[in-house]
Design a protein around this motif. Structure first.
Motif, PDB file in Angstrom:
ATOM      1  N   ALA A  86       0.835  -1.199   0.000  1.00 17.93           N
ATOM      2  CA  ALA A  86       0.000   0.000   0.000  1.00 17.93           C
ATOM      3  C   ALA A  86       0.870   1.249   0.000  1.00 17.93           C
ATOM      4  N   ASN A  87       0.420   2.302  -0.762  1.00 14.23           N
ATOM      5  CA  ASN A  87       1.157   3.541  -0.810  1.00 14.23           C
ATOM      6  C   ASN A  87       0.985   4.314   0.478  1.00 14.23           C
ATOM      7  N   ASN A  88       2.031   4.976   0.868  1.00 13.43           N
ATOM      8  CA  ASN A  88       1.997   5.817   2.047  1.00 13.43           C
ATOM      9  C   ASN A  88       1.286   7.123   1.703  1.00 13.43           C
ATOM     10  N   PRO A  89       0.228   7.509   2.417  1.00 12.19           N
ATOM     11  CA  PRO A  89      -0.459   8.767   2.084  1.00 12.19           C
ATOM     12  C   PRO A  89       0.438   9.989   2.241  1.00 12.19           C
ATOM     13  N   ASN A  90       1.511   9.875   3.019  1.00 14.08           N
ATOM     14  CA  ASN A  90       2.439  10.988   3.190  1.00 14.08           C
ATOM     15  C   ASN A  90       3.596  10.952   2.194  1.00 14.08           C
ATOM     16  N   TYR A  91       3.519  10.014   1.281  1.00 14.50           N
ATOM     17  CA  TYR A  91       4.563   9.906   0.263  1.00 14.50           C
ATOM     18  C   TYR A  91       4.561  11.134  -0.645  1.00 14.50           C
ATOM     19  N   GLN A  92       5.735  11.697  -0.882  1.00 11.61           N
ATOM     20  CA  GLN A  92       5.878  12.824  -1.798  1.00 11.61           C
ATOM     21  C   GLN A  92       6.222  12.307  -3.184  1.00 11.61           C
ATOM     22  N   LEU A  93       5.453  12.758  -4.153  1.00  9.08           N
ATOM     23  CA  LEU A  93       5.658  12.279  -5.516  1.00  9.08           C
ATOM     24  C   LEU A  93       7.053  12.618  -6.012  1.00  9.08           C
ATOM     25  N   ALA A  94       7.613  11.705  -6.804  1.00 13.51           N
ATOM     26  CA  ALA A  94       8.979  11.837  -7.294  1.00 13.51           C
ATOM     27  C   ALA A  94       9.012  11.495  -8.768  1.00 13.51           C
ATOM     28  N   PRO A  95      10.050  11.950  -9.493  1.00 11.93           N
ATOM     29  CA  PRO A  95      10.178  11.606 -10.905  1.00 11.93           C
ATOM     30  C   PRO A  95      10.129  10.103 -11.122  1.00 11.93           C
ATOM     31  N   PRO A 124      -2.296  15.956 -22.107  1.00 10.86           N
ATOM     32  CA  PRO A 124      -2.659  16.643 -23.366  1.00 10.86           C
ATOM     33  C   PRO A 124      -3.860  17.575 -23.176  1.00 10.86           C
ATOM     34  N   ASN A 125      -3.785  18.714 -23.839  1.00  9.04           N
ATOM     35  CA  ASN A 125      -4.822  19.762 -23.811  1.00  9.04           C
ATOM     36  C   ASN A 125      -4.919  20.459 -22.457  1.00  9.04           C
ATOM     37  N   VAL A 126      -4.163  19.966 -21.451  1.00  2.28           N
ATOM     38  CA  VAL A 126      -4.155  20.608 -20.140  1.00  2.28           C
ATOM     39  C   VAL A 126      -2.806  21.256 -19.866  1.00  2.28           C
ATOM     40  N   GLY A 127      -1.736  20.539 -20.261  1.00  2.00           N
ATOM     41  CA  GLY A 127      -0.395  21.044 -20.043  1.00  2.00           C
ATOM     42  C   GLY A 127       0.258  20.433 -18.826  1.00  2.00           C
ATOM     43  N   PRO A 128       1.428  20.934 -18.435  1.00  5.38           N
ATOM     44  CA  PRO A 128       2.155  20.380 -17.285  1.00  5.38           C
ATOM     45  C   PRO A 128       1.505  20.787 -15.965  1.00  5.38           C
ATOM     46  N   ILE A 129       1.504  19.831 -15.055  1.00  4.02           N
ATOM     47  CA  ILE A 129       0.991  20.074 -13.695  1.00  4.02           C
ATOM     48  C   ILE A 129       2.153  19.841 -12.735  1.00  4.02           C
ATOM     49  N   LYS A 130       2.511  20.854 -11.970  1.00  3.46           N
ATOM     50  CA  LYS A 130       3.654  20.783 -11.065  1.00  3.46           C
ATOM     51  C   LYS A 130       3.282  19.956  -9.834  1.00  3.46           C
ATOM     52  N   LEU A 131       4.067  18.878  -9.542  1.00  4.59           N
ATOM     53  CA  LEU A 131       3.762  17.986  -8.417  1.00  4.59           C
ATOM     54  C   LEU A 131       4.886  17.910  -7.384  1.00  4.59           C
ATOM     55  N   GLU A 132       5.827  18.819  -7.455  1.00  8.62           N
ATOM     56  CA  GLU A 132       6.927  18.805  -6.491  1.00  8.62           C
ATOM     57  C   GLU A 132       6.382  19.081  -5.088  1.00  8.62           C
ATOM     58  N   ASN A 133       6.845  18.289  -4.119  1.00 14.70           N
ATOM     59  CA  ASN A 133       6.407  18.369  -2.711  1.00 14.70           C
ATOM     60  C   ASN A 133       4.926  18.049  -2.533  1.00 14.70           C
ATOM     61  N   LEU A 232       6.735   4.521  15.502  1.00 12.62           N
ATOM     62  CA  LEU A 232       7.766   4.527  14.462  1.00 12.62           C
ATOM     63  C   LEU A 232       7.350   5.559  13.428  1.00 12.62           C
ATOM     64  N   ALA A 233       8.017   6.707  13.443  1.00  9.75           N
ATOM     65  CA  ALA A 233       7.659   7.798  12.535  1.00  9.75           C
ATOM     66  C   ALA A 233       7.859   7.368  11.090  1.00  9.75           C
ATOM     67  N   SER A 234       6.879   7.728  10.232  1.00  7.56           N
ATOM     68  CA  SER A 234       6.974   7.389   8.813  1.00  7.56           C
ATOM     69  C   SER A 234       7.927   8.358   8.110  1.00  7.56           C
ATOM     70  N   HIS A 235       8.526   7.873   7.052  1.00  9.82           N
ATOM     71  CA  HIS A 235       9.462   8.698   6.282  1.00  9.82           C
ATOM     72  C   HIS A 235       9.358   8.309   4.821  1.00  9.82           C
ATOM     73  N   SER A 236       9.315   9.304   3.950  1.00 11.92           N
ATOM     74  CA  SER A 236       9.276   9.059   2.504  1.00 11.92           C
ATOM     75  C   SER A 236      10.693   9.121   1.960  1.00 11.92           C
ATOM     76  N   PHE A 237      11.234   7.935   1.648  1.00  7.06           N
ATOM     77  CA  PHE A 237      12.617   7.870   1.181  1.00  7.06           C
ATOM     78  C   PHE A 237      12.738   8.370  -0.249  1.00  7.06           C
ATOM     79  N   LYS A 238      13.893   8.927  -0.538  1.00  9.84           N
ATOM     80  CA  LYS A 238      14.244   9.331  -1.891  1.00  9.84           C
ATOM     81  C   LYS A 238      15.529   8.642  -2.313  1.00  9.84           C
ATOM     82  N   ASP A 239      15.708   8.560  -3.602  1.00  8.39           N
ATOM     83  CA  ASP A 239      16.897   7.916  -4.131  1.00  8.39           C
ATOM     84  C   ASP A 239      18.146   8.620  -3.593  1.00  8.39           C
ATOM     85  N   GLY A 240      19.083   7.842  -3.041  1.00  4.97           N
ATOM     86  CA  GLY A 240      20.320   8.399  -2.510  1.00  4.97           C
ATOM     87  C   GLY A 240      20.283   8.709  -1.032  1.00  4.97           C
ATOM     88  N   ASP A 241      19.139   8.504  -0.352  1.00  2.00           N
ATOM     89  CA  ASP A 241      19.092   8.699   1.104  1.00  2.00           C
ATOM     90  C   ASP A 241      20.038   7.718   1.795  1.00  2.00           C
TER      91      ASP A 241
END
Length: 568
Positions: A86-95, A124-133, A232-241
């Motif tokens: 299951a996905n973590n609801p606090n997960y931050q979207l990443a490339p 398409p027809n909407v364009g880019p949507i910024k999802l950082e953080n 146990l505090a949740s943490h969203s890992f990123k590549d290189g952590d």
């Protein structure tokens, strides 16, 4: 050359058996809670080893191998190899994340889009949507709001995160197998520690695990919070952590009946009260032995649990939790003819007569003048004495000399017979009777834990058993002799010992009646049985075949008294 060899032996013995430099136990101090430890704790306090079982002492090396850090089981369970789906609801979207977008109504469109390296989701027809953080729980709202700016009327929108991007996390420090491990961003820190073989018990800390991102500590994890409080505090890992396990902090070793455990604490000192809250010893633990080093000198104390809570402990201390209080309340069981409850909880100072004063009986049925006790400690003592006699018999038979081949064969046959006898004798359990009623009045002895107080029922019978033709119970006759009762039971068997008769009385006492060789009574011919007695005819040992007649006869009588059994 000879002197050099002796010198080498002395030098090796000095290395193998160093002198004990520990100081003696501090004198008893009631104000500080110091008390004299029981003898079995001397090994722990003075010699650096602890008694593991009766007759068995663990060496220091064996003890160290058996000591595990508190929380070591976190990394021994196979389920930790499995990642959460299951996905973590606090997960931050990443490339690289895949997002499903579905439109229906005025516009019908269904596609899976991938977040690009600039954290944009292009539709398409909407364009880019910024999802950082952007968190996974906010994804649907952020994308729907942007789409509705283009499709304003009669368009339904559903957005779902299909799969998070795999990440590579570096694990280093006090772990068994440092390296880079794959996982997902919503995996817990326990997953990556497990992939690295778990925390190294000799080097790693369970209380200081850091998560580092681009050189900065973004989260610090104390696994004791999870072990003791489930946090146990949740943490969203990123590549290189990086998951960095810090060096192990100060430790205290706790030994108890439940095993040996090493606890870590983050400061140089910890109070006894904090240690009790962390280790949670059983409520039965009354005293604690403390061994350590203070001011570069060995220190040892044996204190009550209350006094221990006020002590200040230091790195390297060893504790031994001990149950060292006599029970103030004991349980006693009633058996035989009585009215009311069968179990009684009484004070440890209660005596037999005090208990009997509170037991209701039917005087027409209960033989209150023949009360006796079955006691576990007496049973163990009888068992030990019987085992000693059997061992002595075993040694005498197997070490008997033989002067000829014929005698050697005879001794071999005798040894086989005796071995069978010893095997059967060792299977017999003594009763543990304590005779307390003499002349119809019970002695006022102090009761012990698990005593069974037997109040026999009145009986009009006499039991005849053992080496008689027809073992049975016969109605008591006031003018009948032992010879009469044996005759009513069919008489002696061929294997019967007609010289000695064992009589077991209703109060548990045992009498041995000597008879004459011809079967008629000698000085004991006027002995009269009582109602409720048991006549036990023992087997005889053939003097022609057995060399150890005396020892075997003694054991047969010993078994008759301890277990009321006539062993053939």
């Amino acid at each position: 050359m000879k002197f050099a060899f002796i010198f080498c032996l002395l030098f090796v013995s000095f290395l193998v058996f160093p002198q004990d430099n520990n100081v003696s136990l501090a004198s008893s101090n009631a104000a500080n809670g110091n008390v004299q430890p029981p003898p079995e704790l001397d090994n722990f306090i003075n010699s650096g080893s602890v008694q593991n079982a009766p007759g068995q002492t663990l060496s220091v090396a064996e003890q160290e191998e058996s000591i595990l850090p508190f929380g070591a089981s976190l990394f021994s369970h196979a389920s930790l190899n499995q990642r959460r789906s299951a996905n973590n609801p606090n997960y931050q979207l990443a490339p690289g994340d895949k997002v499903s977008v579905q439109l229906w109504g005025a516009v019908n469109q269904s596609a899976v889009h991938i977040v690009d390296n600039q954290y944009n989701l292009f539709i398409p027809n909407v364009g880019p949507i910024k999802l950082e953080n952007t968190l996974a729980s906010d994804l649907n709202g952020v994308v729907s709001q942007k789409i509705k700016q283009v499709y304003t009327d009669n368009v339904n929108i559903y957005v779902n995160l299909l799969a998070s991007t795999p990440v590579g996390v570096l694990v280093s420090g006090g772990v068994m197998i440092p390296g880079e491990y794959a996982g997902t961003s919503n995996d817990s820190v326990l997953h990556f520690l497990k992939r690295a073989g778990g925390i190294d018990a000799a080097r790693g800390s369970y209380r200081d695990v850091k998560i580092i991102r681009q050189g900065n500590v973004v989260q610090q994890v104390d696994l004791y919070e999870f072990l003791t409080k489930g946090r146990l505090a949740s943490h969203s890992f990123k590549d290189g952590d990086v998951v960095l396990v810090s060096p192990r902090g100060s430790t205290i070793t706790v030994r108890s009946d439940l095993g040996n455990t090493m606890y870590e604490f983050s400061h140089d000192t910890i109070t006894g009260q904090q240690m009790l809250m962390l280790s949670k010893p059983d409520v039965s633990v009354s005293h604690i032995a403390v061994k350590g080093v203070r001011n570069r000198k060995p220190m040892s104390q044996y204190v009550t649990r209350e006094a221990f809570s006020r002590l200040v402990l230091a790195d390297g201390d060893e504790l031994l939790f001990n149950e060292d209080l006599r029970p103030q309340v004991i349980s006693v069981e009633l058996s035989g003819s009585y009215l009311g409850p069968s179990y009684h909880a009484v004070s440890s100072s209660t005596k037999l007569v005090e208990l009997l004063d509170h037991v209701e009986v039917n005087p027409e049925q209960a033989d209150v003048s023949s009360v006796y006790i079955i006691r576990e400690s007496v049973k163990e003592q009888q068992q030990a004495l019987l085992e000693a006699s059997l061992s002595r018999l075993e040694r005498s038979v197997y070490t008997a000399p033989a002067s000829s081949d014929g005698e050697a064969r005879l001794r071999s046959q005798e040894a086989q017979l005796v071995a069978q006898f010893i095997e059967r004798a060792r299977q017999i359990e003594p009763v543990g009777k304590v005779v307390v009623s003499l002349n119809g009045k019970p002695a006022n002895i102090r009761l012990e834990q698990s005593d069974t107080v037997v109040i026999p029922a009145k009986s009009d019978l006499v039991n005849i058993s053992g080496e008689v033709m027809l073992p049975q119970a016969v109605v008591f006759a006031n003018d009948a002799s032992i010879d009469d009762y044996v005759s009513w039971a069919g008489g002696f068997t061929d294997r019967a010992n007609q010289d000695d008769v064992v009589v077991i009385h209703a109060n548990g006492a045992t009498s041995v009646i000597k008879l004459s060789r011809n079967g008629w009574f000698s000085a004991a011919s006027d002995y009269k049985l009582q109602a409720g007695d048991q006549v036990l005819i023992l087997p005889k040992v053939d003097e022609k075949l057995m060399q150890s007649v005396k020892d075997i006869t003694q054991i047969i009588f010993q078994i008759a008294v301890a277990a009321n059994v006539a062993l053939d």
